[in-house]
Motif scaffolding. Structure first.
Motif, PDB file in Angstrom:
ATOM      1  N   MET A 132     -86.471  -6.968 -64.417  1.00 38.33           N
ATOM      2  CA  MET A 132     -87.560  -6.851 -63.468  1.00 38.33           C
ATOM      3  C   MET A 132     -87.673  -8.146 -62.680  1.00 38.33           C
ATOM      4  O   MET A 132     -87.838  -9.202 -63.243  1.00 38.33           O
ATOM      5  N   THR A 133     -87.443  -8.071 -61.377  1.00 38.68           N
ATOM      6  CA  THR A 133     -87.509  -9.254 -60.538  1.00 38.68           C
ATOM      7  C   THR A 133     -88.667  -9.125 -59.568  1.00 38.68           C
ATOM      8  O   THR A 133     -89.181  -8.032 -59.309  1.00 38.68           O
ATOM      9  N   ALA A 134     -89.051 -10.258 -59.035  1.00 43.02           N
ATOM     10  CA  ALA A 134     -90.112 -10.301 -58.040  1.00 43.02           C
ATOM     11  C   ALA A 134     -89.899 -11.522 -57.179  1.00 43.02           C
ATOM     12  O   ALA A 134     -89.262 -12.494 -57.600  1.00 43.02           O
ATOM     13  N   VAL A 135     -90.415 -11.486 -55.983  1.00 43.95           N
ATOM     14  CA  VAL A 135     -90.456 -12.675 -55.141  1.00 43.95           C
ATOM     15  C   VAL A 135     -91.669 -13.495 -55.570  1.00 43.95           C
ATOM     16  O   VAL A 135     -92.787 -12.980 -55.617  1.00 43.95           O
ATOM     17  N   VAL A 136     -91.433 -14.749 -55.919  1.00 38.98           N
ATOM     18  CA  VAL A 136     -92.520 -15.638 -56.293  1.00 38.98           C
ATOM     19  C   VAL A 136     -92.793 -16.575 -55.123  1.00 38.98           C
ATOM     20  O   VAL A 136     -91.881 -17.254 -54.644  1.00 38.98           O
ATOM     21  N   VAL A 137     -94.031 -16.579 -54.663  1.00 40.24           N
ATOM     22  CA  VAL A 137     -94.416 -17.364 -53.495  1.00 40.24           C
ATOM     23  C   VAL A 137     -95.429 -18.415 -53.916  1.00 40.24           C
ATOM     24  O   VAL A 137     -96.486 -18.080 -54.464  1.00 40.24           O
ATOM     25  N   LYS A 138     -95.097 -19.667 -53.673  1.00 37.59           N
ATOM     26  CA  LYS A 138     -96.058 -20.724 -53.946  1.00 37.59           C
ATOM     27  C   LYS A 138     -96.684 -21.154 -52.622  1.00 37.59           C
ATOM     28  O   LYS A 138     -95.990 -21.576 -51.689  1.00 37.59           O
ATOM     29  N   ILE A 139     -98.003 -21.004 -52.532  1.00 36.97           N
ATOM     30  CA  ILE A 139     -98.740 -21.404 -51.341  1.00 36.97           C
ATOM     31  C   ILE A 139     -99.332 -22.777 -51.587  1.00 36.97           C
ATOM     32  O   ILE A 139    -100.118 -22.974 -52.514  1.00 36.97           O
ATOM     33  N   GLY A 140     -98.939 -23.732 -50.763  1.00 41.38           N
ATOM     34  CA  GLY A 140     -99.392 -25.104 -50.943  1.00 41.38           C
ATOM     35  C   GLY A 140    -100.874 -25.258 -50.686  1.00 41.38           C
ATOM     36  O   GLY A 140    -101.491 -24.474 -49.966  1.00 41.38           O
ATOM     37  N   GLY A 141    -101.442 -26.309 -51.287  1.00 39.31           N
ATOM     38  CA  GLY A 141    -102.876 -26.526 -51.189  1.00 39.31           C
ATOM     39  C   GLY A 141    -103.276 -27.622 -50.224  1.00 39.31           C
ATOM     40  O   GLY A 141    -104.439 -28.017 -50.181  1.00 39.31           O
ATOM     41  N   ALA A 142    -102.320 -28.125 -49.427  1.00 35.53           N
ATOM     42  CA  ALA A 142    -102.643 -29.188 -48.468  1.00 35.53           C
ATOM     43  C   ALA A 142    -103.519 -28.650 -47.345  1.00 35.53           C
ATOM     44  O   ALA A 142    -103.481 -27.462 -47.007  1.00 35.53           O
ATOM     45  N   ALA A 143    -104.291 -29.540 -46.743  1.00 34.82           N
ATOM     46  CA  ALA A 143    -105.209 -29.135 -45.679  1.00 34.82           C
ATOM     47  C   ALA A 143    -104.473 -28.525 -44.492  1.00 34.82           C
ATOM     48  O   ALA A 143    -105.007 -27.669 -43.780  1.00 34.82           O
ATOM     49  N   ALA A 144    -103.227 -28.962 -44.258  1.00 33.19           N
ATOM     50  CA  ALA A 144    -102.468 -28.491 -43.101  1.00 33.19           C
ATOM     51  C   ALA A 144    -101.839 -27.118 -43.325  1.00 33.19           C
ATOM     52  O   ALA A 144    -101.214 -26.568 -42.416  1.00 33.19           O
ATOM     53  N   VAL A 145    -101.996 -26.565 -44.503  1.00 32.22           N
ATOM     54  CA  VAL A 145    -101.425 -25.240 -44.810  1.00 32.22           C
ATOM     55  C   VAL A 145    -102.483 -24.169 -44.578  1.00 32.22           C
ATOM     56  O   VAL A 145    -103.550 -24.175 -45.188  1.00 32.22           O
ATOM     57  N   ASN A 146    -102.175 -23.236 -43.666  1.00 32.32           N
ATOM     58  CA  ASN A 146    -103.048 -22.086 -43.418  1.00 32.32           C
ATOM     59  C   ASN A 146    -102.464 -20.890 -44.165  1.00 32.32           C
ATOM     60  O   ASN A 146    -101.383 -20.411 -43.816  1.00 32.32           O
ATOM     61  N   PRO A 147    -103.153 -20.399 -45.192  1.00 28.20           N
ATOM     62  CA  PRO A 147    -102.552 -19.345 -46.025  1.00 28.20           C
ATOM     63  C   PRO A 147    -102.574 -17.954 -45.418  1.00 28.20           C
ATOM     64  O   PRO A 147    -101.926 -17.051 -45.954  1.00 28.20           O
ATOM     65  N   GLN A 148    -103.293 -17.745 -44.311  1.00 29.37           N
ATOM     66  CA  GLN A 148    -103.511 -16.384 -43.838  1.00 29.37           C
ATOM     67  C   GLN A 148    -102.222 -15.653 -43.496  1.00 29.37           C
ATOM     68  O   GLN A 148    -102.047 -14.475 -43.837  1.00 29.37           O
ATOM     69  N   GLU A 149    -101.297 -16.331 -42.806  1.00 32.69           N
ATOM     70  CA  GLU A 149    -100.034 -15.669 -42.458  1.00 32.69           C
ATOM     71  C   GLU A 149     -99.268 -15.261 -43.706  1.00 32.69           C
ATOM     72  O   GLU A 149     -98.652 -14.198 -43.756  1.00 32.69           O
ATOM     73  N   ALA A 150     -99.322 -16.112 -44.729  1.00 32.25           N
ATOM     74  CA  ALA A 150     -98.634 -15.784 -45.980  1.00 32.25           C
ATOM     75  C   ALA A 150     -99.264 -14.575 -46.646  1.00 32.25           C
ATOM     76  O   ALA A 150     -98.561 -13.692 -47.169  1.00 32.25           O
ATOM     77  N   LEU A 151    -100.593 -14.501 -46.647  1.00 33.74           N
ATOM     78  CA  LEU A 151    -101.272 -13.370 -47.266  1.00 33.74           C
ATOM     79  C   LEU A 151    -100.935 -12.071 -46.528  1.00 33.74           C
ATOM     80  O   LEU A 151    -100.690 -11.035 -47.160  1.00 33.74           O
ATOM     81  N   ASP A 152    -100.909 -12.123 -45.206  1.00 32.99           N
ATOM     82  CA  ASP A 152    -100.537 -10.939 -44.429  1.00 32.99           C
ATOM     83  C   ASP A 152     -99.096 -10.526 -44.720  1.00 32.99           C
ATOM     84  O   ASP A 152     -98.774  -9.330 -44.776  1.00 32.99           O
ATOM     85  N   ASP A 153     -98.238 -11.526 -44.912  1.00 39.72           N
ATOM     86  CA  ASP A 153     -96.833 -11.224 -45.194  1.00 39.72           C
ATOM     87  C   ASP A 153     -96.669 -10.630 -46.595  1.00 39.72           C
ATOM     88  O   ASP A 153     -95.813  -9.762 -46.809  1.00 39.72           O
ATOM     89  N   VAL A 154     -97.471 -11.088 -47.549  1.00 40.98           N
ATOM     90  CA  VAL A 154     -97.461 -10.471 -48.872  1.00 40.98           C
ATOM     91  C   VAL A 154     -97.777  -8.978 -48.741  1.00 40.98           C
ATOM     92  O   VAL A 154     -97.136  -8.122 -49.369  1.00 40.98           O
ATOM     93  N   ALA A 155     -98.760  -8.668 -47.905  1.00 42.68           N
ATOM     94  CA  ALA A 155     -99.125  -7.264 -47.686  1.00 42.68           C
ATOM     95  C   ALA A 155     -97.948  -6.479 -47.108  1.00 42.68           C
ATOM     96  O   ALA A 155     -97.685  -5.336 -47.519  1.00 42.68           O
ATOM     97  N   SER A 156     -97.216  -7.087 -46.184  1.00 38.75           N
ATOM     98  CA  SER A 156     -96.052  -6.405 -45.586  1.00 38.75           C
ATOM     99  C   SER A 156     -94.962  -6.183 -46.628  1.00 38.75           C
ATOM    100  O   SER A 156     -94.351  -5.106 -46.696  1.00 38.75           O
ATOM    101  N   LEU A 157     -94.717  -7.187 -47.456  1.00 40.96           N
ATOM    102  CA  LEU A 157     -93.703  -7.055 -48.499  1.00 40.96           C
ATOM    103  C   LEU A 157     -94.091  -5.987 -49.520  1.00 40.96           C
ATOM    104  O   LEU A 157     -93.250  -5.206 -49.977  1.00 40.96           O
ATOM    105  N   ARG A 158     -95.364  -5.954 -49.866  1.00 38.32           N
ATOM    106  CA  ARG A 158     -95.836  -4.937 -50.810  1.00 38.32           C
ATOM    107  C   ARG A 158     -95.690  -3.541 -50.205  1.00 38.32           C
ATOM    108  O   ARG A 158     -95.336  -2.587 -50.907  1.00 38.32           O
ATOM    109  N   ALA A 159     -95.950  -3.417 -48.897  1.00 35.63           N
ATOM    110  CA  ALA A 159     -95.813  -2.118 -48.230  1.00 35.63           C
ATOM    111  C   ALA A 159     -94.361  -1.641 -48.243  1.00 35.63           C
ATOM    112  O   ALA A 159     -94.096  -0.434 -48.202  1.00 35.63           O
ATOM    113  N   GLU A 160     -93.416  -2.590 -48.326  1.00 35.62           N
ATOM    114  CA  GLU A 160     -91.995  -2.248 -48.410  1.00 35.62           C
ATOM    115  C   GLU A 160     -91.553  -1.964 -49.836  1.00 35.62           C
ATOM    116  O   GLU A 160     -90.377  -1.684 -50.089  1.00 35.62           O
ATOM    117  N   GLY A 161     -92.501  -2.074 -50.782  1.00 39.74           N
ATOM    118  CA  GLY A 161     -92.187  -1.799 -52.169  1.00 39.74           C
ATOM    119  C   GLY A 161     -91.728  -2.994 -52.971  1.00 39.74           C
ATOM    120  O   GLY A 161     -91.321  -2.844 -54.134  1.00 39.74           O
TER     121      GLY A 161
END
Length: 282
Positions: free
Chosen positions: A1-30
């Motif tokens: 069982m494999t999965a894509v593991v995504v680490k979202i950095g916690g620095a102030a310059a990192v905006n997580p929203q695009e990553a969260l939307d992309d997680v949704a797209s990846l999940r929609a692809e199964g």
């Protein structure tokens, strides 16, 4: 069982929203996705509000990290599994992803020996600094993650981890988020994407045009390690650990892009393959 593991950095310059939307797209692809996150800015903000000065130390091999004493650890437990994890789970729910927030303490998800003292360099001298609340992850409860993934959930993982004391008792302690993500990715045998506020690892840290695109050999990995300094060295260390534990590839890439996870997996970043660690020998 494999999965894509995504680490979202916690620095102030990192905006997580695009990553969260992309997680949704990846999940929609199964695709199965596990999110691991940091929270350095949230931690510093919380410490400042409480009048506590954040403390960073440098190890003898040049890795910069946070020193977490007992007082800072209490703040840490509030800021990361409390504030940051909840915000990310909320964001994923709004993106249509049924996410579940976990800390490394939950279900003994991330476990290993506690370190109460660390070797540091201060004023050019090597010293032992005591009172640390950190640990080294040796065990990942992959069955817990598999249960959630099989049921259609997306785990969102935060430190602290479960530190094992000399007497066998447990203490919640800090662990580097990049290396935590590496442990999870290695346990699941999945690709690891380390999202940060730069587009990859640069041969010249001051020049983004010198980004190292791909690392496939031990010689190239040695050059990558030489180029990485400060906080980036932790990411290279995490990449090596993930690949050694079972990941096929690690990508260091920017979070501040359209579909940043998909872009990273398509090669937009610094891609490090298992051959860079094994030399092609499994």
């Amino acid at each position: 069982m494999t999965a894509v593991v995504v680490k979202i950095g916690g620095a102030a310059a990192v905006n997580p929203q695009e990553a969260l939307d992309d997680v949704a797209s990846l999940r929609a692809e199964g695709k199965r996705v596990v999110v691991v996150h940091g929270g350095s800015t949230a931690m510093d903000d919380a410490l400042e509000k409480m009048g506590i000065e954040p403390e960073y130390v440098e190890t003898p091999d040049g890795v910069v990290g946070r020193f977490t004493d007992e007082e800072a650890m209490d703040v840490f437990k509030m800021a990361l599994p409390g504030l940051v994890n909840t915000d990310l789970v909320e964001g994923l729910q709004n993106a249509g992803v049924n996410a579940v927030g976990l800390s490394g303490v939950d279900g003994q998800l991330l476990k290993g020996p506690r370190k109460s003292a660390v070797r540091v360099v201060e004023d050019g001298k090597k010293k032992i600094k005591r009172g640390d609340h950190s640990g080294t992850i040796e065990v990942v409860n992959e069955d817990l993650l598999a249960t959630l993934l099989d049921a259609g959930y997306t785990p969102v993982v935060s430190v602290p981890m479960l530190g094992v004391e000399d007497d066998g008792s447990f203490t919640a302690v800090n662990s580097d988020a990049d290396r935590s993500a590496a442990a999870v990715a290695g346990a699941l045998g999945g690709d690891l994407v380390l999202l940060t506020d730069v587009t990859g690892v640069y041969a010249d840290p001051e020049d983004p045009t010198t980004r190292i695109a791909r690392v496939d050999t031990p010689e190239e990995f040695a050059a990558l390690t030489e180029a990485a300094g400060g906080f980036m060295r932790r990411k290279v260390m995490a990449a090596e650990e993930a690949l050694s534990r079972g990941s096929e590839r690690v990508v260091v890439a920017t979070a501040n892009a359209d579909a940043p996870i998909t872009a990273a997996l398509d090669g937009d970043g610094t891609t490090i393959t298992r051959d860079a660690i094994s030399g092609g020998k499994e």
